[in-house]
Design an enzyme around this catalytic site. Structure first.
Site, PDB file in Angstrom:
ATOM      1  CG  ASP A  94      -2.072   0.820   1.588  1.00 11.67           C
ATOM      2  OD1 ASP A  94      -2.359   1.676   0.764  1.00 11.67           O
ATOM      3  OD2 ASP A  94      -2.475   1.618   2.222  1.00 11.67           O
ATOM      4  CB  CYS A 151     -24.819 -11.252  -0.277  1.00  9.15           C
ATOM      5  SG  CYS A 151     -24.346 -11.181   0.784  1.00  9.15           S
ATOM      6  CB  CYS A 154     -21.195  -5.177   1.857  1.00  8.55           C
ATOM      7  SG  CYS A 154     -21.016  -5.732   0.002  1.00  8.55           S
ATOM      8  CB  CYS A 174     -15.452   6.081   1.926  1.00  6.45           C
ATOM      9  SG  CYS A 174     -14.354   4.805   2.961  1.00  6.45           S
ATOM     10  CB  CYS A 201     -15.910   2.608   8.533  1.00 12.15           C
ATOM     11  SG  CYS A 201     -17.251   1.771   7.706  1.00 12.15           S
ATOM     12  CB  CYS A 204     -18.592  -2.761   3.732  1.00  9.05           C
ATOM     13  SG  CYS A 204     -17.777  -1.896   3.658  1.00  9.05           S
ATOM     14  CB  CYS A 208     -17.783 -10.319   3.704  1.00 11.26           C
ATOM     15  SG  CYS A 208     -17.895 -11.239   2.981  1.00 11.26           S
TER      16      CYS A 208
END
Length: 305
Positions: A94, A151, A154, A174, A201, A204, A208
Site C-alpha cells: 500500500d 448477497c 455489504c 466513505c 469503518c 461492509c 460479509c
C-alpha cells in the site's frame, strides 16, 4: 506493473489475515467510546507486512540466483553461454500505485466483492495485501473461484450509502476516506451517520457472510491493543499533540495527526447524546485549529445541557 518498474516480469501477490476474534462492530454500540477500524487497533500493518515480504523476497532472490546458476551451467555446457543475472525484486504494501486487488485476484487469493475489497474463501474480507515484483518469469496461478451471488449485505450496511451500485464505491462518501484522508471539516450530511467511528469503518467488511470461515489472526503483532479496543471519547478529545503521538506510537492512526483525529472524536462526541460529554466539546470550541474548533461547536450544540 511495468509502468511502475519496466523490468518486472512477474508479481507475487500475498495476503495476510487480520481477522478479529470477536464482534468487530461491538464498539459502535457504545455511546461513550470511540470505534477504531480493526486494522488500526494494533501495530501499523505497513511495517508488519513489509517486514515479512522482505524476508520472502530474500528467499526469492536466493532461489532465483540458484536457478540462474543452474540454467547458466546447462547453457554453458550446451552452447558456451554464461550464467544469467541475479533476479531483481521490489516489495510493496500500500505504498505505491500498485493495483493490489486485481493482482491478488489474478494470483488466486480471492475475488473483488461487491464492497470492492478482496474476499477469500478461507479468510473472508479480513486481508492485508502485499506484492513482490520480480524480474523472474514465473508461472501464473489459477483463479480461486468464488462469488458474491445475490448477497448485498455489504451494500446495505454502509452507514453513508457509499455504494452507488455493486462493485463500485464513491470514496467521497466513505467513512474511511472522511476520517483518514479528508483534511477539512467532515461534511454535515455525513456526521450523524458516522456514529462513533473515529478512524476508518468496518461495516461492509464485518457483515460479509464469507467471514464465517475466518479465524482470528495468529499474528501477535496484529492482536488488538486493550487501550485501543474501546477507548473513552472524553480521554481522546483531551489529547494534545504529545499525548496523541505517545498513545498512537507504532499505530497507523499516528499518520493523520492530532487535529484530524480529534476532529473525528468530536463528531462522535456530538453523536453520543450524552450530556456528560458536552463540557468536553465546549473545552475545544476555541481550539487553535479551526477545523477542530468548528467540530467542537457542532458537537456542543447537539448535546443536552
Amino acid at each position: 506493473p511495468r509502468a511502475l518498474w519496466p523490468e518486472a516480469r512477474s508479481v507475487i501477490a500475498l495476503g495476510l489475515s487480520y481477522a478479529p476474534g470477536g464482534d468487530p462492530l461491538a464498539t459502535t454500540r457504545l455511546a461513550d467510546r470511540g470505534n477504531l477500524s480493526v486494522y488500526a487497533r494494533h501495530r501499523d500493518y505497513h511495517d508488519v507486512v513489509k517486514g515479512m515480504l522482505k524476508h520472502l523476497a530474500q528467499f526469492v532472490v536466493a532461489e532465483g540466483a540458484r536457478m540462474s546458476v543452474a540454467e547458466g551451467a546447462r547453457r554453458s555446457a550446451a552452447q558456451g553461454a554464461g550464467a544469467g543475472a541475479a533476479p531483481g525484486v521490489k516489495v510493496f504494501v500500500d505504498t505505491a500505485p500498485v493495483m493490489e486487488k486485481p493482482l491478488a485476484e489474478r494470483a488466486g487469493l480471492g475475488w473483488q466483492g461487491k464492497h470492492t475489497n478482496l474476499v477469500s474463501r478461507r479468510h473472508g474480507s479480513w486481508l492485508f495485501l502485499g506484492e513482490i515484483y520480480t524480474t523472474l518469469d514465473l508461472p501464473r496461478s489459477a483463479p480461486s473461484g468464488g462469488q458474491c451471488g445475490s448477497c448485498r449485505r455489504c451494500l446495505d450496511a454502509c452507514p453513508t450509502d457509499a455504494f452507488p451500485e455493486p462493485y463500485r464505491m464513491d470514496a467521497r462518501r466513505c467513512i474511511s476516506y472522511l476520517t483518514i484522508e479528508n483534511p477539512g471539516p467532515i461534511p454535515l450530511e455525513f456526521r450523524a451517520a458516522m456514529g462513533n467511528r473515529i478512524y476508518g469503518c468496518d461495516d461492509c467488511l464485518a457483515v460479509c457472510p464469507w467471514n464465517r470461515f475466518a479465524t482470528e489472526s495468529r499474528q501477535m503483532k496484529l492482536r488488538a491493543r486493550d487501550d485501543l479496543t474501546a477507548p473513552r471519547l472524553a480521554d481522546l478529545a483531551r489529547l494534545d499533540d504529545a499525548g496523541f503521538r505517545a498513545l498512537f506510537s507504532g499505530s497507523p492512526v499516528k499518520r493523520i495527526g492530532r487535529n484530524r483525529f480529534v476532529r473525528n472524536v468530536l463528531v462522535a462526541v456530538g453523536n453520543s447524546g450524552l450530556a456528560a460529554l458536552r463540557p468536553v466539546a465546549q473545552a475545544l470550541c476555541d481550539d487553535p485549529d479551526p477545523v477542530v474548533a468548528e467540530a467542537a461547536r457542532w458537537a456542543a450544540g447537539r448535546l443536552p445541557t
